[in-house]
Design a protein around this motif. Structure first.
Motif, PDB file in Angstrom:
ATOM      1  N   GLU A  35      -3.342 -15.476   1.522  1.00 44.08           N
ATOM      2  CA  GLU A  35      -3.588 -14.830   0.233  1.00 44.08           C
ATOM      3  C   GLU A  35      -4.960 -14.159   0.213  1.00 44.08           C
ATOM      4  OE1 GLU A  35      -2.960 -17.879  -2.698  1.00 44.08           O
ATOM      5  OE2 GLU A  35      -0.782 -17.846  -2.421  1.00 44.08           O
ATOM      6  N   LEU A  36      -5.975 -14.820   0.770  1.00 45.54           N
ATOM      7  CA  LEU A  36      -7.310 -14.226   0.820  1.00 45.54           C
ATOM      8  C   LEU A  36      -7.344 -13.008   1.738  1.00 45.54           C
ATOM      9  CD1 LEU A  36      -9.577 -17.413   0.896  1.00 45.54           C
ATOM     10  CD2 LEU A  36      -9.363 -15.739  -0.951  1.00 45.54           C
ATOM     11  N   GLU A  37      -6.654 -13.090   2.861  1.00 48.56           N
ATOM     12  CA  GLU A  37      -6.578 -11.941   3.762  1.00 48.56           C
ATOM     13  C   GLU A  37      -5.888 -10.773   3.069  1.00 48.56           C
ATOM     14  OE1 GLU A  37      -6.393 -14.154   8.125  1.00 48.56           O
ATOM     15  OE2 GLU A  37      -4.531 -13.734   7.059  1.00 48.56           O
ATOM     16  N   ASN A  38      -4.800 -11.059   2.370  1.00 46.58           N
ATOM     17  CA  ASN A  38      -4.081 -10.004   1.652  1.00 46.58           C
ATOM     18  C   ASN A  38      -4.966  -9.367   0.579  1.00 46.58           C
ATOM     19  OD1 ASN A  38      -1.853 -10.441   3.230  1.00 46.58           O
ATOM     20  ND2 ASN A  38      -0.760 -11.647   1.697  1.00 46.58           N
ATOM     21  N   THR A  39      -5.750 -10.174  -0.096  1.00 45.48           N
ATOM     22  CA  THR A  39      -6.671  -9.656  -1.100  1.00 45.48           C
ATOM     23  C   THR A  39      -7.690  -8.727  -0.454  1.00 45.48           C
ATOM     24  OG1 THR A  39      -6.409 -11.634  -2.458  1.00 45.48           O
ATOM     25  CG2 THR A  39      -8.372 -10.306  -2.850  1.00 45.48           C
ATOM     26  N   ASP A  40      -8.193  -9.121   0.712  1.00 45.83           N
ATOM     27  CA  ASP A  40      -9.134  -8.269   1.439  1.00 45.83           C
ATOM     28  C   ASP A  40      -8.490  -6.953   1.836  1.00 45.83           C
ATOM     29  OD1 ASP A  40     -11.172 -10.111   1.213  1.00 45.83           O
ATOM     30  OD2 ASP A  40     -11.038 -10.810   3.290  1.00 45.83           O
ATOM     31  N   TYR A  41      -7.262  -7.013   2.341  1.00 47.43           N
ATOM     32  CA  TYR A  41      -6.560  -5.795   2.755  1.00 47.43           C
ATOM     33  C   TYR A  41      -6.358  -4.857   1.576  1.00 47.43           C
ATOM     34  CZ  TYR A  41      -5.401  -8.217   7.141  1.00 47.43           C
ATOM     35  OH  TYR A  41      -5.459  -8.877   8.330  1.00 47.43           O
ATOM     36  N   VAL A  42      -5.988  -5.413   0.437  1.00 48.52           N
ATOM     37  CA  VAL A  42      -5.771  -4.592  -0.751  1.00 48.52           C
ATOM     38  C   VAL A  42      -7.087  -3.941  -1.181  1.00 48.52           C
ATOM     39  CG1 VAL A  42      -5.209  -4.672  -3.221  1.00 48.52           C
ATOM     40  CG2 VAL A  42      -3.749  -5.840  -1.565  1.00 48.52           C
ATOM     41  N   ALA A  43      -8.175  -4.700  -1.138  1.00 52.55           N
ATOM     42  CA  ALA A  43      -9.474  -4.149  -1.528  1.00 52.55           C
ATOM     43  C   ALA A  43      -9.878  -3.012  -0.601  1.00 52.55           C
ATOM     44  CB  ALA A  43     -10.530  -5.249  -1.518  1.00 52.55           C
ATOM     45  N   ILE A  44      -9.653  -3.187   0.681  1.00 51.01           N
ATOM     46  CA  ILE A  44      -9.982  -2.137   1.649  1.00 51.01           C
ATOM     47  C   ILE A  44      -9.122  -0.909   1.397  1.00 51.01           C
ATOM     48  CG2 ILE A  44      -9.855  -1.506   4.087  1.00 51.01           C
ATOM     49  CD1 ILE A  44     -10.640  -4.472   4.682  1.00 51.01           C
ATOM     50  N   ALA A  45      -7.832  -1.108   1.207  1.00 54.44           N
ATOM     51  CA  ALA A  45      -6.931   0.018   0.964  1.00 54.44           C
ATOM     52  C   ALA A  45      -7.330   0.759  -0.309  1.00 54.44           C
ATOM     53  CB  ALA A  45      -5.490  -0.472   0.864  1.00 54.44           C
ATOM     54  N   ARG A  46      -7.694   0.027  -1.336  1.00 54.50           N
ATOM     55  CA  ARG A  46      -8.082   0.671  -2.598  1.00 54.50           C
ATOM     56  C   ARG A  46      -9.392   1.435  -2.448  1.00 54.50           C
ATOM     57  NH1 ARG A  46      -6.289  -3.998  -6.899  1.00 54.50           N
ATOM     58  NH2 ARG A  46      -4.088  -3.441  -6.877  1.00 54.50           N
ATOM     59  N   SER A  47     -10.260   0.990  -1.562  1.00 51.56           N
ATOM     60  CA  SER A  47     -11.536   1.677  -1.389  1.00 51.56           C
ATOM     61  C   SER A  47     -11.354   3.090  -0.843  1.00 51.56           C
ATOM     62  CB  SER A  47     -12.460   0.872  -0.469  1.00 51.56           C
ATOM     63  OG  SER A  47     -12.025   0.938   0.872  1.00 51.56           O
ATOM     64  N   PHE A  48     -10.209   3.370  -0.230  1.00 54.71           N
ATOM     65  CA  PHE A  48      -9.928   4.707   0.287  1.00 54.71           C
ATOM     66  C   PHE A  48      -9.268   5.606  -0.769  1.00 54.71           C
ATOM     67  CE2 PHE A  48     -10.381   2.402   4.257  1.00 54.71           C
ATOM     68  CZ  PHE A  48     -11.116   3.299   5.011  1.00 54.71           C
ATOM     69  N   HIS A  49      -8.967   5.064  -1.927  1.00 55.28           N
ATOM     70  CA  HIS A  49      -8.367   5.806  -3.042  1.00 55.28           C
ATOM     71  C   HIS A  49      -7.096   6.541  -2.622  1.00 55.28           C
ATOM     72  CE1 HIS A  49     -11.955   4.830  -5.256  1.00 55.28           C
ATOM     73  NE2 HIS A  49     -12.689   5.353  -4.301  1.00 55.28           N
ATOM     74  N   THR A  51      -2.897   6.881  -2.557  1.00 53.18           N
ATOM     75  CA  THR A  51      -1.705   6.483  -3.290  1.00 53.18           C
ATOM     76  C   THR A  51      -0.905   5.552  -2.383  1.00 53.18           C
ATOM     77  OG1 THR A  51      -0.339   8.273  -2.439  1.00 53.18           O
ATOM     78  CG2 THR A  51      -1.617   8.726  -4.445  1.00 53.18           C
ATOM     79  N   PRO A  52      -0.006   4.763  -2.945  1.00 53.74           N
ATOM     80  CA  PRO A  52       0.819   3.905  -2.092  1.00 53.74           C
ATOM     81  C   PRO A  52       1.568   4.700  -1.015  1.00 53.74           C
ATOM     82  CG  PRO A  52       1.019   3.194  -4.351  1.00 53.74           C
ATOM     83  CD  PRO A  52       0.222   4.475  -4.363  1.00 53.74           C
ATOM     84  N   GLN A  53       2.038   5.896  -1.368  1.00 53.64           N
ATOM     85  CA  GLN A  53       2.749   6.732  -0.406  1.00 53.64           C
ATOM     86  C   GLN A  53       1.808   7.177   0.720  1.00 53.64           C
ATOM     87  OE1 GLN A  53       5.940   7.287  -0.135  1.00 53.64           O
ATOM     88  NE2 GLN A  53       5.689   8.578   1.665  1.00 53.64           N
ATOM     89  N   GLN A  54       0.590   7.595   0.369  1.00 54.36           N
ATOM     90  CA  GLN A  54      -0.376   8.025   1.382  1.00 54.36           C
ATOM     91  C   GLN A  54      -0.738   6.865   2.309  1.00 54.36           C
ATOM     92  OE1 GLN A  54      -3.314   9.396  -1.418  1.00 54.36           O
ATOM     93  NE2 GLN A  54      -2.984  11.552  -0.855  1.00 54.36           N
ATOM     94  N   LEU A  59      -0.381   4.188   7.547  1.00 52.07           N
ATOM     95  CA  LEU A  59      -0.055   3.017   8.364  1.00 52.07           C
ATOM     96  C   LEU A  59       1.037   3.335   9.373  1.00 52.07           C
ATOM     97  CD1 LEU A  59      -0.235   0.224   5.655  1.00 52.07           C
ATOM     98  CD2 LEU A  59      -1.901   0.708   7.460  1.00 52.07           C
ATOM     99  N   LYS A  60       2.027   4.125   8.969  1.00 51.33           N
ATOM    100  CA  LYS A  60       3.078   4.524   9.902  1.00 51.33           C
ATOM    101  C   LYS A  60       2.505   5.361  11.030  1.00 51.33           C
ATOM    102  CE  LYS A  60       6.904   4.430   6.638  1.00 51.33           C
ATOM    103  NZ  LYS A  60       7.847   5.234   5.850  1.00 51.33           N
ATOM    104  N   SER A  61       1.584   6.263  10.706  1.00 45.76           N
ATOM    105  CA  SER A  61       0.996   7.117  11.747  1.00 45.76           C
ATOM    106  C   SER A  61       0.167   6.288  12.720  1.00 45.76           C
ATOM    107  CB  SER A  61       0.139   8.212  11.122  1.00 45.76           C
ATOM    108  OG  SER A  61      -1.059   7.686  10.586  1.00 45.76           O
ATOM    109  N   GLN A  62      -0.476   5.247  12.233  1.00 43.98           N
ATOM    110  CA  GLN A  62      -1.284   4.399  13.104  1.00 43.98           C
ATOM    111  C   GLN A  62      -0.418   3.514  13.987  1.00 43.98           C
ATOM    112  OE1 GLN A  62      -4.653   4.824  13.449  1.00 43.98           O
ATOM    113  NE2 GLN A  62      -3.967   6.561  12.242  1.00 43.98           N
TER     114      GLN A  62
END
Length: 81
Positions: A35-49, A51-54, A59-62
């Motif tokens: 749960e803590l790791e997931n929270t970190d991942y979400v925070a990192i993803a949100r820092s890039f602003h 959209t969920p689609q983007q 992630l697919k391209s990587q």
């Protein structure tokens, strides 16, 4: 029954119960860690602003980039210089 055998049986039961308790504790700790790791991942993803689609597209391209050729590897290479 032999008292020594009874004593050992009680100790075996006690140990089995502790093992069950410790396994449950381990599962709970692993769940908390996830749960803590997931929270970190979400925070990192949100820092890039993104959209969920983007984010999904990124992630697919990587995922399709061969190991060592992705932007993370390039960043590490730049840091070594």
């Amino acid at each position: 029954m032999n008292p020594k055998i009874e004593k050992l049986e009680k100790e075996i039961d006690k140990t089995k119960n502790r093992i069950v308790e410790m396994q449950a504790k381990l599962r709970d700790l692993e769940k908390q860690k996830t749960e803590l790791e997931n929270t970190d991942y979400v925070a990192i993803a949100r820092s890039f602003h993104l959209t969920p689609q983007q984010l999904a597209e990124f992630l697919k391209s990587q995922h399709s980039v061969p190991s060592g050729d992705g932007p993370l590897q390039k960043q590490e290479d730049m840091n070594e210089d």
